[in-house]
Design an enzyme around this catalytic site. Structure first.
Site, mmCIF file in Angstrom:
data_model
loop_
_atom_site.group_PDB
_atom_site.id
_atom_site.type_symbol
_atom_site.label_atom_id
_atom_site.label_comp_id
_atom_site.label_asym_id
_atom_site.label_seq_id
_atom_site.Cartn_x
_atom_site.Cartn_y
_atom_site.Cartn_z
ATOM 1 N N GLU A 102 0.847 -1.206 0.000
ATOM 2 C CA GLU A 102 0.000 0.000 0.000
ATOM 3 C C GLU A 102 0.878 1.251 0.000
ATOM 4 O O GLU A 102 0.757 2.129 0.870
ATOM 5 C CB GLU A 102 -0.991 -0.017 1.166
ATOM 6 C CG GLU A 102 -1.962 -1.181 1.050
ATOM 7 C CD GLU A 102 -3.221 -1.090 1.905
ATOM 8 O OE1 GLU A 102 -3.311 -0.219 2.779
ATOM 9 O OE2 GLU A 102 -4.141 -1.905 1.660
ATOM 10 N N GLU A 114 -4.814 -8.723 -0.624
ATOM 11 C CA GLU A 114 -5.650 -8.440 0.557
ATOM 12 C C GLU A 114 -7.087 -8.358 0.080
ATOM 13 O O GLU A 114 -7.423 -7.506 -0.755
ATOM 14 C CB GLU A 114 -5.237 -7.136 1.249
ATOM 15 C CG GLU A 114 -3.942 -7.267 2.008
ATOM 16 C CD GLU A 114 -3.603 -6.046 2.860
ATOM 17 O OE1 GLU A 114 -4.531 -5.368 3.345
ATOM 18 O OE2 GLU A 114 -2.395 -5.772 3.021
HETATM 19 O O1 AHR Z 1 -5.370 -6.038 6.729
HETATM 20 C C1 AHR Z 1 -5.350 -4.871 7.490
HETATM 21 C C2 AHR Z 1 -4.668 -3.723 6.769
HETATM 22 O O2 AHR Z 1 -5.416 -3.366 5.647
HETATM 23 C C3 AHR Z 1 -3.296 -3.990 6.199
HETATM 24 O O3 AHR Z 1 -2.300 -3.857 7.137
HETATM 25 C C4 AHR Z 1 -3.168 -2.944 5.146
HETATM 26 O O4 AHR Z 1 -2.316 -3.334 4.097
HETATM 27 C C5 AHR Z 1 -4.601 -2.710 4.701
HETATM 28 O O5 AHR Z 1 -4.912 -1.376 4.677
#
Ligand code: AHR
Length: 518
Positions: A197, A320
């Site tokens: 991110e 994610e």
């Molecule tokens: O999964 C929780 C968080 O969500 C992670 O650390 C981040 O990459 C995303 O914003």
């Protein structure tokens, strides 16, 4: 009375009204002879971050714990993860990865530096779980590690040396350090993320700036011996198509194996995520509509990638994904602990079906997160452990890992509530290496069963076997430590093959089924 009414009256008189109910609600046409894309097992990947009780108490209890463990990793968890054949595990974050300095997590425990986990609750991170513990654990589970390197606050040298520590087999400062820490031979590490991110918690970078940094950092992440890194570019947030465009334009294809994408289902948006267990029927349909949005996101990101990479060499890694609700009342807001209901099981099934559909581009995905955080597949509490409804979907769907996608089309009604709607039935099919066809179906309707006609082309179906179901009588049903098996994987006898080879599946409301066809 017309002929249809006459027939219906006659059937009703003869007590045959159930025949009317058997008129199909949905049709799935499966082309069993047409697939040539393998569904990578790596779309069944998981994610473990130093966040809440994911690592500490979830995976790791330490070798001195009275909780049964293998070199400090919970035995019950290892067994559960082996059962569903998790193909890869991402670590150490997440946002945590861009604050993680790996050298703090190696060597004698008493010498390891403590740090503040600023992102997740401001708690003390004592670094007792570090590189050796993670990579040894992956070997024990039989899963491939996916390391997230620190671009946001780490140096090129730090990242380069981490790769050397983990993978170099020979005489070098980092290999010698590894040996001093008790590990003679290097580990195998292929998946390697260069930042996380980077548009947000990983450094708030612009896409152009990150693309240049990526080129530099990845240069010094070396391939040692036969260890080939699969380098993954930190990708877009949801529908930031400009981010994808910039990375694909500015980074040579030869420098990347994959490009990531993050998308979470927050039913009412970030400001209105809602409770994991207390939600209205309208919020349920909204959740499912948001889950189906994954299809549009992948389609659009893929179209941009295809402009630069028409042969689809670069993988889209949805590293994610999952549901993200309000934390459970009374729990630390920084620990992201939420319950997991039948709604989450349906989101998982819909999402995995979407990944299958895009298997030519999506070759890796990681649900967030593996234990006690967000859409977890496992909860732990002291020495207790339970499997969530989402776990059972991963168990049911493991038959699709590395199988060949059989293209399918689904015709069905929509479920609707307020401003929201979603397809009632989500489907997917694949053929495994032994030629066995597996079909997975989800019925999203909260009250109505679905009679699904599965019309298999290119193969004459003779029998259905190994049919399993995950369902519930209430959408908010979930497993607790008092009732850990309220939702589980059960046998299913509602799929029948007709003489014509068509499989008719009578699915209860809110259910997911998978069966083999021979
Ligand atoms: O999964 C929780 C968080 O969500 C992670 O650390 C981040 O990459 C995303 O914003």
């Amino acid at each position: 009375m017309n002929i249809i009414s006459k027939t219906l009256s006659a059937m009703a008189l003869a007590g045959l009204t159930s025949a009317v109910a058997l008129a199909q609600d949905a049709t799935v046409v499966v082309n069993a002879d047409q697939g040539n894309t393998v569904i990578s097992r790596h779309i069944y990947g998981h994610f473990s971050e130093h966040l809440g009780h994911c690592i500490y108490g979830g995976l790791w209890v330490g070798p001195e714990s009275s909780i049964p463990n293998v070199n400090g990793v919970r035995k019950d968890v290892i067994d559960a993860l082996k059962k569903i054949q998790i193909p890869n595990l991402r670590w150490p974050g997440g946002c945590f990865a861009d604050e993680y300095h790996w050298m703090n997590g190696i060597g004698p425990k008493e010498n390891r530096a403590k740090m503040v986990n600023t992102h997740w609750g401001g708690v003390v991170e004592d670094n007792s779980f570090g590189t050796n513990e993670f990579l040894n654990m992956c070997e024990e589970i039989g899963t491939e590690p996916y390391i997230s390197g620190n671009v946001g606050s780490g140096s090129v040298q730090e990242m380069s040396e981490w790769v050397e520590y983990m993978t170099f087999d020979g005489e070098s400062p980092m290999a010698n350090l590894r040996k001093k820490n008790g590990r003679e031979k290097p580990w195998k590490v292929n998946f390697f993320g260069v930042g996380n991110e980077s548009w947000g918690c990983g450094g708030n970078m612009t896409p152009d700036y990150y693309a240049q940094l990526y080129r530099r950092y990845q240069t010094f992440a070396r391939n040692y011996g036969d260890n080939q890194l699969k380098k993954i570019v930190s990708g877009a947030n949801v529908n930031d198509y400009n981010w994808t465009e910039t990375q694909m334009r500015d980074i040579p294809l030869s420098q990347m194996w994959g490009l990531s994408l993050h998308y979470y289902v927050h039913p009412g948006g970030w400001e209105n995520k809602g409770s994991a267990t207390k939600f209205s029927d309208e919020q349920y349909v909204q959740t499912m509509e948001r889950a189906y949005y994954m299809d549009e996101l992948i389609t659009r990101h893929d179209a941009i990638m295809t402009k630069y990479d028409p042969e689809k060499k670069v993988a889209l890694c949805v590293d994610e994904w999952g549901t993200w609700y309000d934390v459970e009342p009374g729990t630390n807001p920084g620990f992201l602990f939420q319950q997991n209901t039948m709604r989450d099981a349906l989101v998982a099934a819909v999402t995995l079906n979407i990944f299958h559909k895009h298997a030519d581009r999506v070759r890796m995905a990681n649900i967030a997160q593996i234990i006690n955080v967000l859409q977890a597949i496992i909860f732990t509490d002291g020495d207790k452990m339970l499997l969530t409804p989402t776990y059972h979907i991963f168990d049911m769907y493991k038959v699709h890992q590395d199988a060949t996608l059989c293209p399918s089309t689904t015709t069905c009604k929509k479920i609707e509530n307020g401003a929201f709607k979603a397809d009632q039935v989500s489907a997917s099919a694949s053929k495994d290496k032994d030629g066995v066809l597996h079909v997975s179906l989800a019925n999203l309707d909260l009250t109505k069963k679905a009679v699904v006609k599965v019309d298999i082309r290119g193969m004459k179906a003779k029998s259905v076997s190994e049919a399993t179901i995950v369902n519930a009588s209430n959408i908010a049903d979930h497993n607790t430590f008092e009732t850990p098996d309220k939702i589980e994987l059960n046998g299913f006898d509602g799929a029948k093959v007709g003489k014509d080879g068509i499989v008719t599946v009578t699915m209860p409301a809110m259910s997911v089924v998978t069966f083999a066809v021979k």
